[in-house]
Design a protein around this motif. Sequence first.
Motif, PDB file in Angstrom:
ATOM      1  N   GLU A 155       0.817  -1.221   0.000  1.00 20.52           N
ATOM      2  CA  GLU A 155       0.000   0.000   0.000  1.00 20.52           C
ATOM      3  C   GLU A 155       0.848   1.267   0.000  1.00 20.52           C
ATOM      4  O   GLU A 155       0.500   2.258  -0.658  1.00 20.52           O
ATOM      5  N   THR A 159       2.032   5.862  -2.683  1.00 19.01           N
ATOM      6  CA  THR A 159       2.064   7.211  -2.128  1.00 19.01           C
ATOM      7  C   THR A 159       3.188   8.029  -2.750  1.00 19.01           C
ATOM      8  O   THR A 159       4.167   7.478  -3.265  1.00 19.01           O
ATOM      9  N   ARG A 160       3.025   9.340  -2.697  1.00 17.85           N
ATOM     10  CA  ARG A 160       4.060  10.237  -3.235  1.00 17.85           C
ATOM     11  C   ARG A 160       5.334  10.177  -2.407  1.00 17.85           C
ATOM     12  O   ARG A 160       6.413  10.450  -2.915  1.00 17.85           O
ATOM     13  N   PRO A 177      -4.961   2.627  -5.889  1.00 22.64           N
ATOM     14  CA  PRO A 177      -5.105   3.986  -6.411  1.00 22.64           C
ATOM     15  C   PRO A 177      -4.599   4.085  -7.850  1.00 22.64           C
ATOM     16  O   PRO A 177      -3.588   3.464  -8.207  1.00 22.64           O
ATOM     17  N   ASP A 179      -3.645   6.938  -9.180  1.00 24.57           N
ATOM     18  CA  ASP A 179      -2.573   7.923  -9.117  1.00 24.57           C
ATOM     19  C   ASP A 179      -1.957   7.896  -7.728  1.00 24.57           C
ATOM     20  O   ASP A 179      -2.577   7.402  -6.765  1.00 24.57           O
ATOM     21  N   THR A 181      -0.956   8.995  -4.109  1.00 22.16           N
ATOM     22  CA  THR A 181      -1.732   9.727  -3.119  1.00 22.16           C
ATOM     23  C   THR A 181      -0.814  10.365  -2.074  1.00 22.16           C
ATOM     24  O   THR A 181       0.332   9.941  -1.888  1.00 22.16           O
ATOM     25  N   SER A 182      -1.329  11.375  -1.388  1.00 28.20           N
ATOM     26  CA  SER A 182      -0.541  12.044  -0.354  1.00 28.20           C
ATOM     27  C   SER A 182      -0.376  11.171   0.877  1.00 28.20           C
ATOM     28  O   SER A 182       0.672  11.183   1.529  1.00 28.20           O
ATOM     29  N   GLU A 183      -1.424  10.404   1.195  1.00 31.06           N
ATOM     30  CA  GLU A 183      -1.379   9.515   2.342  1.00 31.06           C
ATOM     31  C   GLU A 183      -1.692   8.081   1.898  1.00 31.06           C
ATOM     32  O   GLU A 183      -2.368   7.871   0.895  1.00 31.06           O
ATOM     33  N   LYS A 184      -1.213   7.137   2.654  1.00 27.20           N
ATOM     34  CA  LYS A 184      -1.469   5.737   2.328  1.00 27.20           C
ATOM     35  C   LYS A 184      -2.965   5.453   2.372  1.00 27.20           C
ATOM     36  O   LYS A 184      -3.671   5.838   3.313  1.00 27.20           O
ATOM     37  N   GLN A 185      -3.446   4.767   1.329  1.00 28.60           N
ATOM     38  CA  GLN A 185      -4.844   4.392   1.258  1.00 28.60           C
ATOM     39  C   GLN A 185      -4.992   2.890   1.510  1.00 28.60           C
ATOM     40  O   GLN A 185      -4.139   2.103   1.100  1.00 28.60           O
ATOM     41  N   GLU A 522       3.635  11.567 -12.424  1.00 27.90           N
ATOM     42  CA  GLU A 522       3.997  12.437 -11.314  1.00 27.90           C
ATOM     43  C   GLU A 522       5.389  13.024 -11.513  1.00 27.90           C
ATOM     44  O   GLU A 522       6.335  12.308 -11.840  1.00 27.90           O
TER      45      GLU A 522
END
Length: 605
Positions: A155, A159-160, A177, A179, A181-185, A522
């Motif tokens: 996961e 993240t970025r 995701p 794309d 993400t800023s936080e882990k999903q 990105e």
Amino acid sequence: MRRHLRVPFAIAALATASLGLTACGGDDSGSGSSSSASGGGGGAALAPGAYDPTQKPAPGKKGGIGTMLASSDVDYMDPGQSYYQFGFLVAEATQRRLYYFQPNDAETVVPDLAASLPTVSDDGLTVTVKLKPDVKFSPPVDRPFEAKDVKYAIERLFTRNSPGGYTNYFDFIEGAPKDLTSEKQDISGITTPDKNTIVFKLSKPYSAQFIQSMVLPYTAPVPEEYASKFDAKNPSTYQDNLVGTGPYMVKNNAAGKVDGIGWKKTKSITLVRNPNWDASTDFRPAYADGWNIKTDVTDANVAARQVLDGSHMLLDTNPPANILEQLATRIKGQYTQTPSGGFRYFSMNTNIKPFDDVNVRRAVIAGFNRDAARKARGGKFVGPIPTHFLTEGFPGYEQAGGEKGFDVDFMNYPKGNAELSAEYFKKAGYASGKYEGKQQLLMIGANADPGKAAAQVAANEYKKMGFNVRLRLVPQDAVYNEWCGQQTKNVAICGTAGWFKDFNDASTLLQVPFYGGAIPTEKGQVSYNLSYLKDPKVDAAVEKALPTTGEERLKAWAAVDKAIVEAAPVVPFVADKTTDVRSKDVQGVPSSFNSLWDLNFTSLK
């Protein structure tokens, strides 16, 4: 780069409907999925200077500290981000993953952290892996890994802060995701019914490729309660505070910090015994007590001589051409050659003029003396000059025409053909038969041999064809991450490029380096499609090939190979073998997966 499988459930042999993988055993080589230190493969020990995938390493002597001389550092210490052969070498010693290989057999997977081979649902959309209990993380975590740690490891790669290098092999997990993400999903398609079971639900029937990719270090577990505070930073500093489950660990302090302690960046890496490693759970013998790796040895000639004349030493990768010739003709007992499962090339950035014109690219390949570039790396001793991109022995190679390839004219002249090159330049609008533009084109090469020598040959070849090339030499670990793989740097030619299998399926040689969909969107992410090729025919062929199996798959990836050849994005100059060099008192064992030394099986006399 993989860096570097035919598995018992090999893609080429899979049926499309039902995959009963748990019932599969070893293949015809005699390598099963034994977890003993000496399991896999029969026959005598590997002979110096030889490679035989049916032979297993002889037992080694325990103890001692070995030294490795390397010309540059790892790209990343983080197992989810590392994508260099040298980074894989360190990860092999420190990070166990779900599946792996015996060093002499990159065709048959061995359950590593997994307790057995995976099971797959009849529709090919659900993959279940049972895990070994009681395999502990290194200090300071000191607890057994669980399924949740593998889930977190995957996961975090979306993240970025810690973007993964392998997500194209599993971005079809349900809920992944699209794309960064800023936080882990939370990825809904990864579930953990109990601490020793992990289940993956896929949105596409790509289970065969997904399972094969589990040999890569992205499946190395990461403990969230420890790593999340480091992953909250951009970029993540987890690699500076690394833990693992392998026989060795990067030396750290009581808090777990390795940066400046066991990892002095661009200078050295110190591997010590992981005190929590339990040999009864692992097939690796890990004979040596530790390894001191120097990563600032830029004079390849001096380094090779020090290893050959010294004691308990290894060279990290291929020696320069003059040393290689001596090894092949006079010093025959201190090296091993291993097929790398890949190719070396010079890429042309198709976003930068004039390389946006396919006829210019074809003209370059036609006129390029690829034999001269190969000689800079050691000549005929390092491997053949390819006519296409699927290498000998790889699935799809014969379907792609074998040694002859597709008989494309501009690929048929390893020493170059000036007349044919002129014809293509004229098709591109250059009446003189050479490039006539005046703009300066940036070319990036490694600052250490043999890559440096090959880049210098390439620069001269481009200049002969009329190009105004400025060659800039940088450390090897910066070639991709900071230059060729960064779109904003406008590198026209990457003069030190190589691509090697991630596992033994054609997709791993052709998809990432040539598929337009593999180019990151990105800013700051590394692109391993160094030519930034977005060719409609190539992309369509890749997308058609991905879900295929059996003989259809071999033919489909051969069609991808042909489309890439016709698009002419790179100048391939050798399908090489890796030459690993050792001191006389080292019993060196190479990894057939990565082709560099396997520190888990190499021992000191």
